[in-house]
Design a protein around this motif. Structure first.
Motif, PDB file in Angstrom:
ATOM      1  N   THR A   1      23.321 -64.959  67.882  1.00 26.31           N
ATOM      2  CA  THR A   1      22.513 -66.117  68.243  1.00 26.31           C
ATOM      3  C   THR A   1      21.133 -65.603  68.606  1.00 26.31           C
ATOM      4  N   GLY A   2      20.159 -66.486  68.650  1.00 26.44           N
ATOM      5  CA  GLY A   2      18.800 -66.090  68.979  1.00 26.44           C
ATOM      6  C   GLY A   2      17.996 -65.775  67.730  1.00 26.44           C
ATOM      7  N   ARG A   3      16.793 -65.268  67.951  1.00 24.09           N
ATOM      8  CA  ARG A   3      15.894 -64.937  66.842  1.00 24.09           C
ATOM      9  C   ARG A   3      15.124 -63.659  67.145  1.00 24.09           C
ATOM     10  N   GLY A   4      14.764 -62.958  66.084  1.00 24.32           N
ATOM     11  CA  GLY A   4      13.916 -61.762  66.220  1.00 24.32           C
ATOM     12  C   GLY A   4      14.535 -60.705  67.104  1.00 24.32           C
ATOM     13  N   ASN A   5      13.761 -60.250  68.087  1.00 25.79           N
ATOM     14  CA  ASN A   5      14.245 -59.213  68.998  1.00 25.79           C
ATOM     15  C   ASN A   5      15.141 -59.771  70.098  1.00 25.79           C
ATOM     16  N   ASP A   6      15.314 -61.085  70.130  1.00 21.31           N
ATOM     17  CA  ASP A   6      16.150 -61.718  71.151  1.00 21.31           C
ATOM     18  C   ASP A   6      17.552 -62.048  70.636  1.00 21.31           C
ATOM     19  N   LEU A   7      18.012 -61.340  69.627  1.00 17.61           N
ATOM     20  CA  LEU A   7      19.359 -61.569  69.100  1.00 17.61           C
ATOM     21  C   LEU A   7      20.402 -61.137  70.120  1.00 17.61           C
ATOM     22  N   GLU A   8      21.480 -61.893  70.170  1.00 17.42           N
ATOM     23  CA  GLU A   8      22.612 -61.549  71.029  1.00 17.42           C
ATOM     24  C   GLU A   8      23.895 -61.720  70.230  1.00 17.42           C
ATOM     25  N   LEU A   9      24.858 -60.873  70.493  1.00 22.31           N
ATOM     26  CA  LEU A   9      26.151 -60.969  69.814  1.00 22.31           C
ATOM     27  C   LEU A   9      26.957 -62.146  70.351  1.00 22.31           C
ATOM     28  N   THR A  10      27.635 -62.829  69.458  1.00 22.04           N
ATOM     29  CA  THR A  10      28.614 -63.834  69.861  1.00 22.04           C
ATOM     30  C   THR A  10      29.941 -63.092  70.055  1.00 22.04           C
ATOM     31  N   VAL A  11      30.956 -63.810  70.465  1.00 24.93           N
ATOM     32  CA  VAL A  11      32.282 -63.188  70.616  1.00 24.93           C
ATOM     33  C   VAL A  11      32.752 -62.645  69.270  1.00 24.93           C
ATOM     34  N   ALA A  12      32.571 -63.434  68.207  1.00 26.48           N
ATOM     35  CA  ALA A  12      32.968 -62.984  66.867  1.00 26.48           C
ATOM     36  C   ALA A  12      32.142 -61.776  66.437  1.00 26.48           C
ATOM     37  N   GLY A  13      30.867 -61.771  66.784  1.00 26.81           N
ATOM     38  CA  GLY A  13      29.996 -60.639  66.451  1.00 26.81           C
ATOM     39  C   GLY A  13      30.407 -59.371  67.180  1.00 26.81           C
ATOM     40  N   ARG A  14      30.789 -59.528  68.425  1.00 28.37           N
ATOM     41  CA  ARG A  14      31.238 -58.360  69.204  1.00 28.37           C
ATOM     42  C   ARG A  14      32.523 -57.786  68.613  1.00 28.37           C
ATOM     43  N   GLU A  15      33.424 -58.656  68.183  1.00 31.33           N
ATOM     44  CA  GLU A  15      34.669 -58.187  67.563  1.00 31.33           C
ATOM     45  C   GLU A  15      34.376 -57.471  66.242  1.00 31.33           C
ATOM     46  N   ARG A  16      33.472 -58.029  65.440  1.00 28.94           N
ATOM     47  CA  ARG A  16      33.121 -57.404  64.155  1.00 28.94           C
ATOM     48  C   ARG A  16      32.446 -56.066  64.387  1.00 28.94           C
ATOM     49  N   ALA A  17      31.540 -56.001  65.363  1.00 24.80           N
ATOM     50  CA  ALA A  17      30.857 -54.742  65.671  1.00 24.80           C
ATOM     51  C   ALA A  17      31.845 -53.689  66.150  1.00 24.80           C
ATOM     52  N   ALA A  18      32.821 -54.095  66.945  1.00 22.34           N
ATOM     53  CA  ALA A  18      33.831 -53.150  67.432  1.00 22.34           C
ATOM     54  C   ALA A  18      34.618 -52.560  66.261  1.00 22.34           C
ATOM     55  N   ASP A  19      34.839 -53.359  65.218  1.00 25.64           N
ATOM     56  CA  ASP A  19      35.531 -52.861  64.023  1.00 25.64           C
ATOM     57  C   ASP A  19      34.683 -51.822  63.291  1.00 25.64           C
ATOM     58  N   LEU A  20      33.361 -51.920  63.422  1.00 22.79           N
ATOM     59  CA  LEU A  20      32.456 -51.048  62.676  1.00 22.79           C
ATOM     60  C   LEU A  20      32.171 -49.733  63.399  1.00 22.79           C
ATOM     61  N   VAL A  21      32.364 -49.712  64.705  1.00 25.92           N
ATOM     62  CA  VAL A  21      32.034 -48.507  65.491  1.00 25.92           C
ATOM     63  C   VAL A  21      33.104 -47.471  65.332  1.00 25.92           C
TER      64      VAL A  21
END
Length: 78
Positions: A58-78
């Motif tokens: 959510t957010g725009r530009g440098n103010d992007l923040e992960l959603t719950v789904a984004g955090r789960e996807r990122a955890a899969d990538l790390v």
């Protein structure tokens, strides 16, 4: 004929650029830390739209923040 599957749904595709932004945010870094110069104004906009369309940020530009789904996807990538 529609067949019902017992398999879990396939994850949404994630390009290398999208993965980079997700991992940056997951690690607490600025989302565009890896971009310099023209790339910041070119492909980053498309990447941001794709991430938002998938519901990962959510957010725009440098103010992007992960959603719950984004955090789960990122955890899969790390």
């Amino acid at each position: 004929m529609n067949q019902i599957s017992n398999s879990p749904p396939k994850p949404l595709p994630c390009s290398p650029a999208m993965a980079r932004v997700l991992v940056n945010l997951y690690r607490g870094l600025p989302p565009w830390r890896h971009l310099f110069g023209r790339a910041m104004f070119g492909g980053s906009g498309q990447t941001e739209c794709a991430l938002r369309d998938r519901g990962w940020v959510t957010g725009r530009g440098n103010d992007l923040e992960l959603t719950v789904a984004g955090r789960e996807r990122a955890a899969d990538l790390v």
